[in-house]
Design an enzyme around this catalytic site. Sequence first.
Site, PDB file in Angstrom:
ATOM      1  N   GLY A   1       0.782  -1.238   0.000  1.00  0.00           N
ATOM      2  CA  GLY A   1       0.000   0.000   0.000  1.00  0.00           C
ATOM      3  C   GLY A   1       0.806   1.277   0.000  1.00  0.00           C
TER       4      GLY A   1
ATOM      5  N   LEU B   1      -2.801  -7.281  -7.946  1.00  0.00           N
ATOM      6  CA  LEU B   1      -2.150  -8.390  -8.645  1.00  0.00           C
ATOM      7  C   LEU B   1      -3.077  -9.226  -9.527  1.00  0.00           C
ATOM      8  CD1 LEU B   1       0.379  -9.622  -5.951  1.00  0.00           C
ATOM      9  CD2 LEU B   1       0.696  -8.039  -7.853  1.00  0.00           C
TER      10      LEU B   1
ATOM     11  N   ASN C   1      -2.626   1.831 -14.538  1.00  0.00           N
ATOM     12  CA  ASN C   1      -1.744   0.970 -13.743  1.00  0.00           C
ATOM     13  C   ASN C   1      -0.351   1.584 -13.687  1.00  0.00           C
ATOM     14  OD1 ASN C   1      -0.890  -1.483 -12.392  1.00  0.00           O
ATOM     15  ND2 ASN C   1       0.148  -2.025 -14.292  1.00  0.00           N
TER      16      ASN C   1
ATOM     17  N   HIS D   1       3.497   0.582 -13.368  1.00  0.00           N
ATOM     18  CA  HIS D   1       4.393  -0.569 -13.525  1.00  0.00           C
ATOM     19  C   HIS D   1       5.834  -0.095 -13.301  1.00  0.00           C
ATOM     20  CE1 HIS D   1       5.349  -4.618 -14.883  1.00  0.00           C
ATOM     21  NE2 HIS D   1       6.456  -4.064 -15.360  1.00  0.00           N
TER      22      HIS D   1
ATOM     23  N   ASP E   1      -0.108  -5.353 -19.365  1.00  0.00           N
ATOM     24  CA  ASP E   1       0.997  -4.387 -19.451  1.00  0.00           C
ATOM     25  C   ASP E   1       1.241  -3.857 -20.864  1.00  0.00           C
ATOM     26  OD1 ASP E   1       1.500  -4.524 -16.711  1.00  0.00           O
ATOM     27  OD2 ASP E   1       2.977  -6.121 -16.908  1.00  0.00           O
TER      28      ASP E   1
ATOM     29  N   GLU F   1       8.321   6.498  -8.471  1.00  0.00           N
ATOM     30  CA  GLU F   1       7.105   5.861  -9.000  1.00  0.00           C
ATOM     31  C   GLU F   1       5.874   6.598  -8.477  1.00  0.00           C
ATOM     32  OE1 GLU F   1       6.751   1.722  -8.125  1.00  0.00           O
ATOM     33  OE2 GLU F   1       8.827   1.280  -8.600  1.00  0.00           O
TER      34      GLU F   1
HETATM   35  C1  GRF Z   1       5.075  -1.367  -6.873  1.00  0.00           C
HETATM   36  O1  GRF Z   1       6.203  -2.094  -7.270  1.00  0.00           O
HETATM   37  C2  GRF Z   1       4.445  -0.710  -8.064  1.00  0.00           C
HETATM   38  O2  GRF Z   1       5.355  -0.245  -8.993  1.00  0.00           O
HETATM   39  C3  GRF Z   1       3.641  -1.846  -8.635  1.00  0.00           C
HETATM   40  O3  GRF Z   1       3.264  -2.657  -7.534  1.00  0.00           O
HETATM   41  C4  GRF Z   1       4.006  -2.316  -6.395  1.00  0.00           C
HETATM   42  C5  GRF Z   1       3.064  -1.685  -5.417  1.00  0.00           C
HETATM   43  O4  GRF Z   1       3.534  -1.658  -4.117  1.00  0.00           O
HETATM   44  N1  GRF Z   1       2.490  -1.347  -9.333  1.00  0.00           N
HETATM   45  P1  GRF Z   1       2.623  -1.065  -2.972  1.00  0.00           P
HETATM   46  O5  GRF Z   1       1.629  -2.131  -2.551  1.00  0.00           O
HETATM   47  O6  GRF Z   1       1.953   0.163  -3.454  1.00  0.00           O
HETATM   48  O7  GRF Z   1       3.586  -0.766  -1.853  1.00  0.00           O
END
Ligand code: GRF
Length: 209
Positions: A22, A100, A117, A119, A160, A189
């Site tokens: 999260g 996921l 999304n 990635h 993707d 990110e």
């Molecule tokens: C991260 O690696 C993000 O790039 C990908 O999934 C992971 C998310 O982690 N989409 P979190 O649950 O937000 O910490």
Amino acid sequence: MTGPGRDAPGPLHLGVLVSGTGTTLLAIEEACRQGRLPARIALVTSDREECPALRAAEERGLAVERLPRPKSLPPGRWEEALDAALQRHRVELVVLAGFLRILPASFLVAWSGRVINLHPSLLPKFGGPGMYGPRVYEAVIASGDRETGATVHLVTAEVDRGPVLQQRRWPVQPGESAEELAKRQKPMEHALIVDVIGSFAARPRPPPS
Ligand code: GRF
């Protein structure tokens, strides 16, 4: 009539789908709370009964709905429940933040252009089914690439492969491990996904019904 805010559409309503720790959800929540993002997390949901992201959402008082998928659930029912929950909370943009499960094509068609999304690589590199989280950072390090980055894309039925909305790139540090890369790049990110959500929030959109 004119005047400040007269035609402002209000904060963009987000539905955030999670499966993991999260950190992305929390970065979005913080950006909303601090007024850096004209958006509001209207719903956090997951097909998991429990994960740290759901607990973090509840601790912050966000609306949470769990949508489990027991084997007995007839085909199509799960995505109907997801669609209904998103509509109930007047979600305008769905954000996959470490979610996921692969979303069914029927759902993606109904929500076309409104599911994004994050990635953690420069797609199409290191993407596709099974490539998520730690596996991506490990593959980047194993490849020997000197540069990597992150991608936010529209989600389509091909995993993707949806249209790229924005990518950011940065160097891989010499001798860096996958864990070190992940830790270093997470804030970048998060900045990327917040920016892309901001660009959706800035678009003209129909008033809420
Ligand atoms: C991260 O690696 C993000 O790039 C990908 O999934 C992971 C998310 O982690 N989409 P979190 O649950 O937000 O910490």
